[in-house]
Design an enzyme around this catalytic site. Structure first.
Site, PDB file in Angstrom:
ATOM      1  N   ASP A   1       0.812  -1.219   0.000  1.00  0.00           N
ATOM      2  CA  ASP A   1       0.000   0.000   0.000  1.00  0.00           C
ATOM      3  C   ASP A   1       0.843   1.267   0.000  1.00  0.00           C
ATOM      4  O   ASP A   1       0.510   2.241  -0.689  1.00  0.00           O
ATOM      5  CB  ASP A   1      -0.936   0.011   1.217  1.00  0.00           C
TER       6      ASP A   1
ATOM      7  N   ARG B   1       7.837  -9.923  -3.923  1.00  0.00           N
ATOM      8  CA  ARG B   1       7.693 -11.370  -4.108  1.00  0.00           C
ATOM      9  C   ARG B   1       6.568 -11.717  -5.083  1.00  0.00           C
ATOM     10  O   ARG B   1       6.587 -12.783  -5.690  1.00  0.00           O
ATOM     11  CB  ARG B   1       7.443 -12.038  -2.756  1.00  0.00           C
TER      12      ARG B   1
ATOM     13  N   LYS C   1      10.104   3.808   9.061  1.00  0.00           N
ATOM     14  CA  LYS C   1       9.857   3.443  10.449  1.00  0.00           C
ATOM     15  C   LYS C   1       8.904   2.241  10.482  1.00  0.00           C
ATOM     16  O   LYS C   1       8.205   2.005   9.491  1.00  0.00           O
ATOM     17  CB  LYS C   1       9.265   4.634  11.218  1.00  0.00           C
TER      18      LYS C   1
ATOM     19  N   TYR D   1       6.902  13.017   8.414  1.00  0.00           N
ATOM     20  CA  TYR D   1       6.409  14.269   8.998  1.00  0.00           C
ATOM     21  C   TYR D   1       7.430  15.393   8.886  1.00  0.00           C
ATOM     22  O   TYR D   1       7.069  16.574   8.867  1.00  0.00           O
ATOM     23  CB  TYR D   1       5.985  14.055  10.455  1.00  0.00           C
ATOM     24  N   LEU D   2       8.708  15.038   8.809  1.00  0.00           N
ATOM     25  CA  LEU D   2       9.736  16.060   8.652  1.00  0.00           C
ATOM     26  C   LEU D   2       9.698  16.681   7.264  1.00  0.00           C
ATOM     27  O   LEU D   2      10.299  17.740   7.032  1.00  0.00           O
ATOM     28  CB  LEU D   2      11.125  15.467   8.930  1.00  0.00           C
TER      29      LEU D   2
ATOM     30  N   HIS E   1       7.330  11.019  15.090  1.00  0.00           N
ATOM     31  CA  HIS E   1       6.785  12.237  14.484  1.00  0.00           C
ATOM     32  C   HIS E   1       6.810  13.426  15.439  1.00  0.00           C
ATOM     33  O   HIS E   1       7.391  14.483  15.142  1.00  0.00           O
ATOM     34  CB  HIS E   1       5.330  12.012  14.034  1.00  0.00           C
TER      35      HIS E   1
ATOM     36  N   ARG F   1       0.985  24.187  19.058  1.00  0.00           N
ATOM     37  CA  ARG F   1       0.385  25.353  19.716  1.00  0.00           C
ATOM     38  C   ARG F   1       1.371  25.911  20.741  1.00  0.00           C
ATOM     39  O   ARG F   1       1.832  25.190  21.627  1.00  0.00           O
ATOM     40  CB  ARG F   1      -0.923  24.972  20.396  1.00  0.00           C
TER      41      ARG F   1
ATOM     42  N   GLN G   1      -1.454  19.951   9.310  1.00  0.00           N
ATOM     43  CA  GLN G   1      -2.434  19.350   8.402  1.00  0.00           C
ATOM     44  C   GLN G   1      -3.759  19.183   9.146  1.00  0.00           C
ATOM     45  O   GLN G   1      -3.765  19.126  10.366  1.00  0.00           O
ATOM     46  CB  GLN G   1      -1.939  17.993   7.890  1.00  0.00           C
TER      47      GLN G   1
ATOM     48  N   LYS H   1      -3.060  34.375  17.781  1.00  0.00           N
ATOM     49  CA  LYS H   1      -4.206  34.924  18.514  1.00  0.00           C
ATOM     50  C   LYS H   1      -3.780  36.179  19.276  1.00  0.00           C
ATOM     51  O   LYS H   1      -2.827  36.146  20.053  1.00  0.00           O
ATOM     52  CB  LYS H   1      -4.745  33.892  19.510  1.00  0.00           C
TER      53      LYS H   1
END
Length: 596
Positions: A118, A148, A251, A282-283, A343, A449, A480, A488
């Site tokens: 996949d 294979r 990983k 993620y990097l 991550h 955050r 994401q 803020k």
């Protein structure tokens, strides 16, 4: 001034540079700094590549020779010059010098080991096609699938074609580009532990390389228990003889410190550290890579990046689906190993590192390692784990984690975890870094955050009442989906009264930039091809990361700590809120942001 230079070829120990200075009434001057070891035939013609200007790809030396004034006495250097200018055939040059033009060029062969899986179908092949579409791959490249499964080249191309897409903002010639890319895709069936099968792959790769300098990249999209067998066979039977060989390793890199160290030791029996590219996708995320730009190129942020102004930092990862389809794999690792140890911890290290000496890969990774080594050992009381249970909503019943047929009914594997971590150095002493990661939660999101401290002696405290958190400035980096950076701030609501409001200064990527954001795998694959290691994990980074989490993982498993159950689609276990409250922190994702 015009400058002509020969392209350096690894096949020869010398190259030569011809510098010419041409004026209307001045002689042409040639300076030879180094010469090849073969003799120059008198009737040869020199054909030199010139890439200083993109207007002109090649220049014949006799085209400029007419401007050279004659000399009365021919010196040895001028004799050689006149021989060079009298050449007539570039083919004759190649033949007499024994020079193979292919040796001046190189090719890249990318072998996806585990091509029928996949990850290969959904991420790696589409990323390679996107790089090809953007013109980022070398002129000469070949993509080989190795697995294979029995499959022909045509069957591989058919499988790959179903997952290829073009950029939203670049649809021209999409079908034509796909056909060109698929023509460069081939397949070889073989066992992962068979040197004979990899030797057959090597033979096919050489046929496509056509005598050029061969550079080879192997992407191990296979389970970790067969990493070593595949690396051993690729190294001994299919590595490049005259170029570089690199291996991308996915990983997980072990389950704890010992298994990770054993894996690294085994890999280094066949590869050097420079050949190993440990990928953490993620990097490669756009907003993660933008972290250092945001901090180090904006004067308003760097002075605030410390314990003096920052109250806490939160790293939040949530998915709105369970482990459907991969419960068996997940049960062996759990959410801490799957998300937090790699991550989120990598993002934390990038966020908290000191200013590196340069943007060189080693300088950046050195600073990340310092952060990881400065972190306080993680205690069991600073960790909360949970597991999702079945829940019905809107007439739909969502399954529990243990309803997955590949998961044991009595499994205690956490699908949610929250942790409080601390960095014991001068910049971050006492600042809690809170991590939270979970599956089957209320939304899908990954964000950083940064909550700043309250304004001391704030004149407008009475306008916020007793809840000072409402007045807290917060920087949010949404990795994401729907990438954004927003700050803020407190602002006066227009009107005659003095009513304050919390508003967002918002950089919404989709609104600001029309260009589609590349997938993380595109960036990381391109970096691996170019030998850029900045976004890949070094072995000592890996050791430091595992040393932080291994003790608490061992305690959780040895003591068989029961996870707190939370309903599928909820905000997670209540224990996570108690953990944050212990450090006087409120999770920032609990309220609805105006930009969300």
């Amino acid at each position: 001034m015009s400058t002509f230079s020969s392209m350096h070829s690894p096949s020869y120990s010398h190259s030569f540079i011809c510098s010419s200075s041409i004026n209307e009434k001045k002689n042409q001057r040639f300076v030879f700094s180094s010469f090849p070891r073969f003799s120059v035939p008198a009737n040869a013609k020199v054909f030199l590549q010139c890439q200083a200007n993109s207007h002109q790809n090649a220049v014949l030396m006799q085209d400029v020779a007419t401007k050279v004034s004659p000399v009365e006495k021919e010196t040895p250097i001028e004799k050689l010059k006149s021989e060079l200018l009298s050449v007539t055939s570039s083919n004759e040059w190649d033949e007499k010098a024994g020079f193979d033009i292919n040796e001046n060029e190189s090719t890249v062969s990318i072998t996806v080991v585990g091509a029928s899986g996949d990850l290969a179908k959904k991420k790696i092949f589409p990323a390679l096609f996107a790089l090809y579409y953007e013109g980022c791959l070398p002129k000469h490249f070949t993509v080989y699938g190795y697995a294979r499964s029995k499959m022909t080249d045509a069957e591989l191309r058919n499988m790959v074609s179903k997952t290829l897409t073009c950029r939203i903002d670049k649809r021209e010639n999409c079908g034509e580009k796909m056909e060109e890319f698929l023509k460069r895709c081939f397949y070889h069936s073989g066992q992962y532990d068979s040197e004979e099968n990899f030797a057959q792959l090597d033979k096919k790769l050489k046929e496509h390389e056509g005598g050029k300098v061969s550079n080879r990249l192997f992407y191990l999209s296979i389970p970790p228990n067969i990493f070593i067998d595949a690396v051993k066979c690729a190294s001994s039977s299919a590595s490049s003889g005259n170029g570089w060989t690199r291996v991308i390793v996915e990983k997980p890199f072990g389950r704890d410190s010992d298994s990770s160290a054993a894996l690294t030791k085994a890999l280094k029996q066949y590869l050097t550290e420079d050949q190993i590219f440990r990928i953490d996708h993620y990097l490669g995320k756009e907003l993660v890579e933008n972290l250092s730009v945001l901090r180090f190129s904006n004067l308003i942020f760097e002075p605030l990046w410390s314990r003096q102004y920052i109250r806490n930092v939160q790293l939040i990862f949530s998915e709105d689906f369970g482990t459907e389809g991969r419960g068996g794999y997940f049960d062996h690792y759990g959410i801490i190993r799957d998300i937090m140890q790699n991550h989120l911890l990598q993002i934390l290290a990038l966020f908290a590192m000191e200013t590196p000496v340069s943007l060189d890969a080693e300088d950046i990774r050195n600073e990340k390692v310092k952060v990881l080594r400065s972190m306080r050992p993680l205690q069991l009381e600073d960790v909360v784990i949970g597991q999702y249970k079945s829940h019905s909503k809107g007439g739909v019943t969502y399954p529990a984690y243990t309803d997955d047929k590949t998961v044991p009914k009595d499994s205690l594997t956490p699908t949610f975890a929250a942790a409080a971590l601390f960095i014991d150095n001068a910049r971050w002493d006492g600042v809690p870094f809170l991590m939270k990661a979970g599956k089957a939660l209320h939304n899908k999101r990954a964000e950083i955050r940064v909550q700043f401290r309250h304004v001391p002696g704030n004149l407008y405290n009475r306008n916020f009442g007793t809840d000072l958190d409402q007045a807290t400035n917060e920087l949010v980096i949404r990795v994401q989906p729907d990438e954004a950076i927003y700050l803020k701030i407190n602002n006066k609501v227009p009107g005659l009264g003095m009513r304050l409001d919390c508003s967002n200064l918002n950089l919404h990527y989709a609104a600001r930039y029309s260009k589609e954001i590349p997938d993380a795998y595109e960036r990381l694959l391109l970096d691996a091809i170019e030998g850029e290691r900045r976004l890949f994990i070094r072995s000592d980074e890996l050791d430091a990361a595992w040393s932080l989490f291994t003790p608490v993982l061992a305690e959780l498993e040895e003591q068989k700590i029961m996870p707190e159950y939370y309903p599928y689609g909820s905000r997670g276990p209540v224990g996570a809120h108690y953990l944050a409250a212990r450090y006087n922190v409120r999770w920032g994702d609990l309220g609805l942001d105006q930009s969300a």
